[in-house]
Design a protein around this motif. Structure first.
Motif, PDB file in Angstrom:
ATOM      1  N   ALA A 125      -2.856  -7.987 -19.488  1.00 56.42           N
ATOM      2  CA  ALA A 125      -3.597  -8.202 -18.994  1.00 56.42           C
ATOM      3  C   ALA A 125      -3.518  -8.445 -16.903  1.00 56.42           C
ATOM      4  CB  ALA A 125      -5.543  -9.017 -19.526  1.00 56.42           C
ATOM      5  N   VAL A 126      -2.337  -9.339 -17.364  1.00 54.09           N
ATOM      6  CA  VAL A 126      -1.973  -9.587 -16.034  1.00 54.09           C
ATOM      7  C   VAL A 126      -0.801  -9.048 -15.496  1.00 54.09           C
ATOM      8  CG1 VAL A 126      -0.264 -11.983 -15.266  1.00 54.09           C
ATOM      9  CG2 VAL A 126      -1.967 -11.754 -17.019  1.00 54.09           C
ATOM     10  N   SER A 127      -0.146  -8.588 -16.382  1.00 55.09           N
ATOM     11  CA  SER A 127       0.715  -7.069 -15.490  1.00 55.09           C
ATOM     12  C   SER A 127      -0.421  -6.123 -14.764  1.00 55.09           C
ATOM     13  CB  SER A 127       1.716  -6.896 -16.755  1.00 55.09           C
ATOM     14  OG  SER A 127       2.435  -5.760 -16.595  1.00 55.09           O
ATOM     15  N   SER A 128      -1.216  -6.040 -15.831  1.00 57.81           N
ATOM     16  CA  SER A 128      -2.190  -4.992 -15.227  1.00 57.81           C
ATOM     17  C   SER A 128      -2.906  -5.406 -13.512  1.00 57.81           C
ATOM     18  CB  SER A 128      -3.117  -4.460 -15.769  1.00 57.81           C
ATOM     19  OG  SER A 128      -2.870  -3.721 -17.199  1.00 57.81           O
ATOM     20  N   PHE A 129      -3.382  -6.880 -13.634  1.00 57.31           N
ATOM     21  CA  PHE A 129      -3.946  -7.442 -12.352  1.00 57.31           C
ATOM     22  C   PHE A 129      -2.460  -7.153 -11.278  1.00 57.31           C
ATOM     23  CE2 PHE A 129      -4.516 -11.306 -10.040  1.00 57.31           C
ATOM     24  CZ  PHE A 129      -5.769 -10.807  -9.343  1.00 57.31           C
ATOM     25  N   ILE A 130      -1.258  -7.764 -11.791  1.00 56.02           N
ATOM     26  CA  ILE A 130      -0.498  -7.384 -10.802  1.00 56.02           C
ATOM     27  C   ILE A 130       0.115  -6.513 -10.127  1.00 56.02           C
ATOM     28  CG2 ILE A 130       2.223  -8.261  -9.947  1.00 56.02           C
ATOM     29  CD1 ILE A 130       1.504 -11.088 -12.492  1.00 56.02           C
ATOM     30  N   LYS A 131       0.347  -5.264 -10.752  1.00 58.02           N
ATOM     31  CA  LYS A 131      -0.061  -4.082 -10.564  1.00 58.02           C
ATOM     32  C   LYS A 131      -0.642  -3.706  -9.531  1.00 58.02           C
ATOM     33  CE  LYS A 131       2.533  -1.879 -14.362  1.00 58.02           C
ATOM     34  NZ  LYS A 131       2.580  -1.474 -15.815  1.00 58.02           N
ATOM     35  N   ALA A 132      -2.335  -3.687  -9.923  1.00 58.80           N
ATOM     36  CA  ALA A 132      -3.330  -3.225  -9.058  1.00 58.80           C
ATOM     37  C   ALA A 132      -3.105  -3.900  -7.706  1.00 58.80           C
ATOM     38  CB  ALA A 132      -4.162  -3.618  -9.479  1.00 58.80           C
ATOM     39  N   LEU A 133      -2.318  -5.501  -7.272  1.00 63.08           N
ATOM     40  CA  LEU A 133      -3.157  -5.908  -6.704  1.00 63.08           C
ATOM     41  C   LEU A 133      -1.663  -5.666  -5.934  1.00 63.08           C
ATOM     42  CD1 LEU A 133      -2.261  -9.562  -7.468  1.00 63.08           C
ATOM     43  CD2 LEU A 133      -4.571  -8.591  -5.765  1.00 63.08           C
ATOM     44  N   TYR A 134      -0.658  -4.904  -6.020  1.00 66.80           N
ATOM     45  CA  TYR A 134       0.556  -4.700  -5.418  1.00 66.80           C
ATOM     46  C   TYR A 134       0.268  -2.980  -4.476  1.00 66.80           C
ATOM     47  CZ  TYR A 134       4.791  -3.079  -4.067  1.00 66.80           C
ATOM     48  OH  TYR A 134       6.090  -2.539  -3.812  1.00 66.80           O
ATOM     49  N   VAL A 135      -0.332  -2.103  -5.898  1.00 69.71           N
ATOM     50  CA  VAL A 135      -1.271  -0.625  -4.841  1.00 69.71           C
ATOM     51  C   VAL A 135      -2.115  -0.547  -4.654  1.00 69.71           C
ATOM     52  CG1 VAL A 135       0.315   0.282  -6.999  1.00 69.71           C
ATOM     53  CG2 VAL A 135      -2.022   0.070  -7.094  1.00 69.71           C
ATOM     54  N   ALA A 136      -2.632  -1.398  -4.390  1.00 71.13           N
ATOM     55  CA  ALA A 136      -4.159  -1.554  -3.989  1.00 71.13           C
ATOM     56  C   ALA A 136      -4.812  -1.974  -2.447  1.00 71.13           C
ATOM     57  CB  ALA A 136      -5.125  -2.440  -4.918  1.00 71.13           C
TER      58      ALA A 136
END
Length: 373
Positions: A266-277
């Motif tokens: 869950a944390v990994s998905s959130f950080i990835k989304a923060l980076y690309v969004a």
């Protein structure tokens, strides 16, 4: 009573600098880029709601997370799930209408009776697993809605009992992780409320910004006179270096997920989304596809610590704002850490953007390891 939540009072804080050239990432009511007055001067602004939606949608793209559905069309949503479980069209519609009626205020019902068009007033946010639970309950009762929603005076209580059994984000696809991250408020059924684990500040430019106007024309490929433009118009835009502050409450996330089985994912998905969004406004005409320039990420305990950039950053000798914004951010955060002493609660600090050998993958791995300390 012993606290079983190992992440209580622990958070991840993101301080991000991100520069964009000509863009209009977030429009106001007249179509102009949003602004705010800070430190007595105008700044570019992107609302927290705008960037949160972009992050939410990006989670599905980068990590395959099955998102919840936010809608007023509850009847259609539930009816569709009931049909998939074998209900006839008439049964499915009756079940869907029964759920939707719970969220129609009495005034709307009266108006609907007169005009034949009553709709739910609430924008509901349901995880796929929760929609399936509702449909399964109707199926158990042979799609007889009155046998599922029995309490005529407080039908929301019957629905809440079904939803309470839901454990969204406990599947391989982190079903409904967005509800755990961004929260849900249901005034009619408070037991369905979910406290948001994430907190987003409005992104602001670190420097003074004045919106500019682009005049444009459109030339017709086929016309009678074949002269001049067929259309003229104008659009506002700006260019800015934004400061973004995001905080993720790990204790709340643990509580909403009901455990840590999928916590690192869950944390990994959130950080990835923060980076690309990136917000989607005017992407076809102005792109706006810039990633993070610099970030400081903290895993720590204690109170949140956002920067205000109250004094606008002035351009450096080369004419840009990024380097001085970075300098200010690093110095101010370091000073706040010293002033806060033991209350800063630092567990781990990461710096992203200067060492080209430290990628976003390295950052994610480091943060996921640090939250276990």
């Amino acid at each position: 009573m012993v606290n079983q939540n190992p992440y209580t009072n622990k958070k991840i804080e993101f301080h991000i600098l991100q520069s964009f050239p000509v863009t209009c990432l977030n429009r106001d009511d007249v179509g102009a880029p949003k602004t705010a007055m800070i430190g007595g001067v105008s700044r570019a602004r992107v609302s927290s709601q705008c960037w949160k939606r972009a992050v939410r949608l990006a989670m599905h793209e980068v990590s395959g997370v099955e998102l919840g559905t936010r809608t007023k069309l509850l009847s259609d949503l539930v009816a569709s799930a009931c049909k998939e479980m074998g209900a006839t069209p008439e049964q499915a519609k009756a079940c869907g209408d029964k759920i939707e009626q719970i969220f129609i205020k009495s005034d709307s019902k009266k108006k609907g009776d007169e005009e034949g068009d009553s709709k739910a007033d609430t924008l509901m946010f349901l995880a796929p697993a929760e929609i399936s639970l509702i449909a399964e309950k109707f199926k158990e009762c042979e799609f007889k809605p009155e046998e599922v929603i029995k309490d005529a005076k407080h039908p929301e209580k019957d629905l809440a009992k079904i939803i309470e059994k839901s454990k969204f984000a406990q599947s391989e696809t982190l079903d409904g992780l967005d509800i755990a991250l961004f929260g849900r408020m249901v005034a009619q059924a408070p037991t369905m409320n979910v406290e948001a684990a994430s907190s987003f500040a409005h992104a602001i430019s670190t420097h003074r910004v004045t919106n500019e106007v682009e005049f444009f024309t459109a030339v017709a490929d086929y016309s009678k006179d074949n002269q001049g433009s067929a259309h003229m118009g104008s659009l506002e835009f700006n260019a800015a270096t934004y400061y973004r502050y995001i905080s993720l409450d790990l204790g709340q996330l643990y509580e909403s997920l009901g455990g840590d089985q999928f916590f690192p994912q869950a944390v990994s998905s959130f950080i990835k989304a923060l980076y690309v969004a990136v917000p989607s406004a005017r992407q076809t005409t102005q792109a706006g596809a810039c990633s993070w320039d610099f970030a400081e990420v903290f895993v720590r305990k204690g109170q949140g610590m956002q920067l205000s950039f109250e004094t606008p950053i002035l351009k450096d000798d080369n004419g840009g704002f990024l380097s001085k914004s970075k300098e200010y951010m690093k110095n101010t955060l370091a000073k706040k850490e010293k002033l806060s002493g033991s209350l800063f609660g630092l567990i781990k600090k990461f710096e992203f953007g200067e060492d080209e050998n430290f990628s976003i993958d390295n950052l994610i791995d480091g943060v996921v390891a640090a939250i276990k300390e």
